[in-house]
Motif scaffolding. Structure first.
Motif, short mmCIF file in Angstrom:
data_model
loop_
_atom_site.label_atom_id
_atom_site.label_comp_id
_atom_site.label_asym_id
_atom_site.label_seq_id
_atom_site.Cartn_x
_atom_site.Cartn_y
_atom_site.Cartn_z
N UNK A 254 8.49 7.46 1.57
CA UNK A 254 8.35 6.52 0.44
C UNK A 254 6.89 6.00 0.45
N UNK A 255 6.02 6.15 1.31
CA UNK A 255 4.66 5.68 1.36
C UNK A 255 3.88 6.04 0.06
N UNK A 256 3.31 4.89 -0.47
CA UNK A 256 2.58 5.13 -2.05
C UNK A 256 1.18 4.75 -1.94
N UNK A 257 0.73 4.65 -0.51
CA UNK A 257 -0.62 4.56 -0.09
C UNK A 257 -1.01 2.96 -0.20
N UNK A 258 -2.21 2.59 0.05
CA UNK A 258 -2.51 1.35 0.16
C UNK A 258 -2.85 0.73 -1.16
N UNK A 259 -4.28 0.13 -1.19
CA UNK A 259 -4.64 -0.42 -2.32
C UNK A 259 -6.00 -0.14 -2.62
N UNK A 260 -6.89 -0.60 -3.71
CA UNK A 260 -8.12 -0.46 -4.00
C UNK A 260 -9.20 -0.75 -2.65
N UNK A 356 -0.18 -7.64 13.42
CA UNK A 356 0.16 -8.44 12.28
C UNK A 356 1.65 -8.33 11.62
N UNK A 357 1.91 -9.24 10.97
CA UNK A 357 3.36 -9.02 10.45
C UNK A 357 3.22 -8.99 9.08
N UNK A 358 3.93 -8.08 8.49
CA UNK A 358 5.16 -7.37 8.99
C UNK A 358 4.46 -6.09 9.91
N UNK A 359 5.58 -5.57 10.71
CA UNK A 359 4.58 -4.55 11.52
C UNK A 359 4.16 -3.25 10.69
N UNK A 375 4.44 -0.05 -0.39
CA UNK A 375 3.41 0.11 0.48
C UNK A 375 2.11 -0.61 -0.32
N UNK A 376 2.19 -0.53 -1.74
CA UNK A 376 0.63 -0.88 -2.38
C UNK A 376 0.70 -2.32 -2.34
N UNK A 377 1.75 -3.14 -2.05
CA UNK A 377 1.87 -4.39 -2.00
C UNK A 377 1.75 -5.11 -0.37
N UNK A 378 1.23 -4.04 0.56
CA UNK A 378 1.11 -4.63 2.02
C UNK A 378 -0.14 -5.66 1.89
N UNK A 379 0.05 -6.58 2.85
CA UNK A 379 -1.15 -7.76 3.13
C UNK A 379 -2.31 -6.99 3.39
N UNK A 380 -3.45 -7.62 3.26
CA UNK A 380 -4.81 -6.97 3.68
C UNK A 380 -4.86 -6.88 5.23
N UNK A 381 -4.49 -7.56 5.95
CA UNK A 381 -4.62 -7.70 7.47
C UNK A 381 -3.77 -6.70 8.00
N UNK A 382 -2.46 -6.25 7.29
CA UNK A 382 -1.89 -4.97 8.00
C UNK A 382 -2.38 -3.74 7.86
N UNK A 383 -3.05 -3.71 6.44
CA UNK A 383 -3.80 -2.34 6.06
C UNK A 383 -4.92 -2.12 6.90
N UNK A 384 -5.67 -3.33 7.09
CA UNK A 384 -6.91 -3.26 7.90
C UNK A 384 -6.68 -2.80 9.48
N UNK A 385 -5.45 -3.53 10.00
CA UNK A 385 -4.78 -2.97 11.36
C UNK A 385 -4.56 -1.57 11.42
N UNK A 386 -3.98 -0.99 10.38
CA UNK A 386 -3.37 0.32 10.29
C UNK A 386 -4.65 1.34 10.17
N UNK A 387 -5.85 0.94 9.32
CA UNK A 387 -6.87 1.86 9.44
C UNK A 387 -7.30 2.10 10.82
N UNK A 388 -7.19 1.39 11.81
CA UNK A 388 -7.93 1.49 13.11
C UNK A 388 -6.88 1.86 14.17
N UNK A 389 -5.59 1.41 13.93
CA UNK A 389 -4.62 1.53 15.05
C UNK A 389 -3.47 2.54 14.41
#
Length: 562
Positions: A254-260, A356-359, A375-389
């Motif tokens: 159900x991953x819908x990707x991140x945001x702009x 970060x939280x959520x995991x 997943x479009x609604x995920x916080x910016x810090x979670x997406x930033x962490x995912x990008x590099x981890x």
């Protein structure tokens, strides 16, 4: 890497330190004089190459994807020497595509259409993709007639350009998940979702932390995730030479990707972990090259996959079978993350307080993402962490922390393909594993579990010399003996073994070979065979006649020699 080879030699040479597994002998060896009578399919083509890449069993039909053809064989039809196709679809590249391919410098022989994807889309439709002279293309075919249906679809991201490149693909909820080379120059290798009602998503382009020169082996639809099994060049272990390791990766369906701002058209749930298949010891002997993976099956009370691993070509020859619990794979994804602070830093484990939280890596609406509908609604810090981890710190260990079975330099053969029947025998209460080798042999094992998914013991039932030199020859070319695919037809009691130039129909049990010898039949311990009506016969599921067999012990006391 040179140092690693020396260590591998040390491990093999010092059994006290490594406790290298004992390689048992089979109960029965089935020689070529018996297997050469098995029916063979050699294909039909007017041109000078046949290259079998895909087998698909659907209902009572076997579909074969080869060079410029999709072929259909009726599994209920009886064959003697050769199998014949009931119908076929001819799918050739256009003259323009072939000319463009040759202009790009590719050999004429490679400027054809090699079928590399062959899937069931729905009850009425097959989905196929071909290399199409280095300009990949996909199309739908009607299951019953093999007539093309609808418009052609661009194959980039769904099918490789080169027939020698490994790729995987599956449909889940009518979305296509594929992993392949996306461009002519092999610069863009990705895991991709397309065609369905969900947005197209892919792995981040040109980021070695996500994928580094991967070679894809298998994909599995399991629960709320799609799992990808592959090998790649390691980013966490680096030195003078490349070190290849095996991986399992996971994405949410159900991953819908991140945001702009971050990961807009990319996975927000992609994580990967190392798969370890090694003989334990002071200096573990690692089998790093993943070559085959089964679908998930139930053993005892656990969901597991069986895998084949080999050693690198420049190492000591060897191969192994390792079993992995799906729970252990998911446990690795729930563990700690690994990171590299800078391009020159070593890889270290991320402290829990920095995650970060959520995991990161969870699916929207589940686990720690229960408050997020998308997943479009995920916080910016979670997406930033995912990008590099995306790399997990803990590796996935096999059941028992060791291989289930190994073949080393002494056997001079390598296990490369695997298939499992976990409802073998007339009562469906046995698990049998078939393994194909590089030298045209098929190994057959009976496996037993202690109830926790642990392979308590295995019985090496048969070693069968399958490759048929006389019938698999094509235009004078003897071909190669490496098994390229294994497919089980339970209802028909057959195993279909694919090679580059042919497909051979092998009985699940070599029962008739024991003939009127009851002692040999019982001693075989083969779940597919039993003694009835003064002969050793194949036991179909739900057989109504009385029979004798002793799979557990093979007790032949009181029986006469034959």
């Amino acid at each position: 890497m040179k140092a690693e080879v020396v260590l591998l030699y040390f491990t093999l040479s010092h059994f006290g330190r490594a406790a290298f597994p004992f390689e048992p002998s089979p109960i029965t060896v089935v020689e070529e004089k018996y297997t050469k009578i098995y029916p063979v399919y050699v294909g039909v083509t007017e041109r000078d190459i046949i290259s079998i890449h895909q087998l698909l069993i659907l209902d009572r039909s076997l579909y074969i994807g080869t060079s410029e053809h999709i072929l259909h064989i009726d599994l209920d039809k009886s064959f003697t020497d050769y199998m014949t196709d009931r119908k076929s679809a001819v799918w050739r590249s256009s003259e323009a595509d072939e000319e463009a391919c040759k202009i790009k410098g590719r050999p004429e022989l490679e400027c054809r259409n090699f079928i590399k994807v062959l899937l069931k889309r729905n009850d009425d439709t097959l989905f196929a993709c071909g290399t199409n002279a280095y300009n990949p293309i996909c199309r739908h075919y009607k299951v019953d007639t093999l007539e093309p249906e609808g418009d052609d679809i661009k194959g980039a991201g769904r099918c490789p350009y080169d027939r020698k490149d490994n790729n995987v693909a599956l449909f889940a909820d009518d979305n296509l998940y594929s992993a392949t080379v996306r461009d002519f120059f092999r610069k863009d290798i990705l895991i991709y979702r397309s065609l369905g009602d969900k947005p197209k998503l892919r792995t981040v382009w040109a980021d070695s932390r996500w994928l580094k020169e991967p070679s894809f082996v298998h994909a599995i639809n399991y629960g709320i995730y799609i799992y990808f099994f592959f090998q790649e060049v390691s980013v966490e272990y680096y030195g003078v030479e490349k070190i290849v390791v095996s991986r399992v990766a996971r994405v949410c369906k159900n991953d819908m990707g991140g945001n702009i701002a971050m990961l807009e058209k990319e996975w927000t749930s992609f994580l990967k972990a190392r798969l370890v298949c090694a003989v334990p010891g002071d200096t573990p002997f690692h089998f790093n090259i993943l070559s085959s993976v089964t679908d998930v099956f139930r053993l005892g009370d656990q969901d597991i996959v069986l895998t084949t691993f080999t050693t690198p070509k420049n190492s000591i020859p060897g191969s192994a079978i390792c079993a992995f619990r799906m729970d252990d794979i998911d446990k690795a994804f729930a563990g700690r993350f690994k990171e590299q602070k800078s391009a020159v830093s070593i890889w270290t484990t991320v402290p829990d307080y920095e995650v970060p939280t959520p995991r990161p890596g969870s699916c929207a609406g589940s686990e720690s993402f229960v408050d997020y509908a998308s997943s479009n609604d995920l916080p910016a810090n979670v997406l930033k962490f995912l990008r590099t981890h995306v790399l997990m710190a803990e590796s996935v260990e096999p059941i028992g922390h060791k291989p289930w079975f190994t073949m080393t330099v002494a056997t001079r053969d390598t296990m490369v393909k695997i298939a499992v029947d976990n409802t073998a025998g007339p009562n469906g209460d046995h698990t049998v594993v078939f393994i194909g080798s590089e030298n045209g042999w098929v190994l057959k094992f009976l496996v037993q579990s202690n109830g926790n998914g642990f392979l308590e013991r295995s019985i090496f039932l048969e070693m069968m010399n399958i490759y048929n030199y006389e019938r698999c020859r094509y235009n004078g070319d003897m071909g190669i003996k490496r098994v390229t695919d294994l497919q089980i037809d339970k209802k028909g009691g057959a195993l279909y073994v694919a090679f580059t130039h042919c497909v051979i129909k092998v009985p699940l049990g070599s029962c008739e070979r024991h003939g009127p010898c009851k002692k040999a039949c019982i001693a075989s311990r083969d779940p597919y065979c039993g003694w009835a009506n003064e002969a050793c016969i194949h036991l179909s599921p739900g057989i109504s006649v009385g029979y004798e067999q002793d799979v557990e012990n093979g007790d032949t006391d009181g029986l006469d020699d034959c």
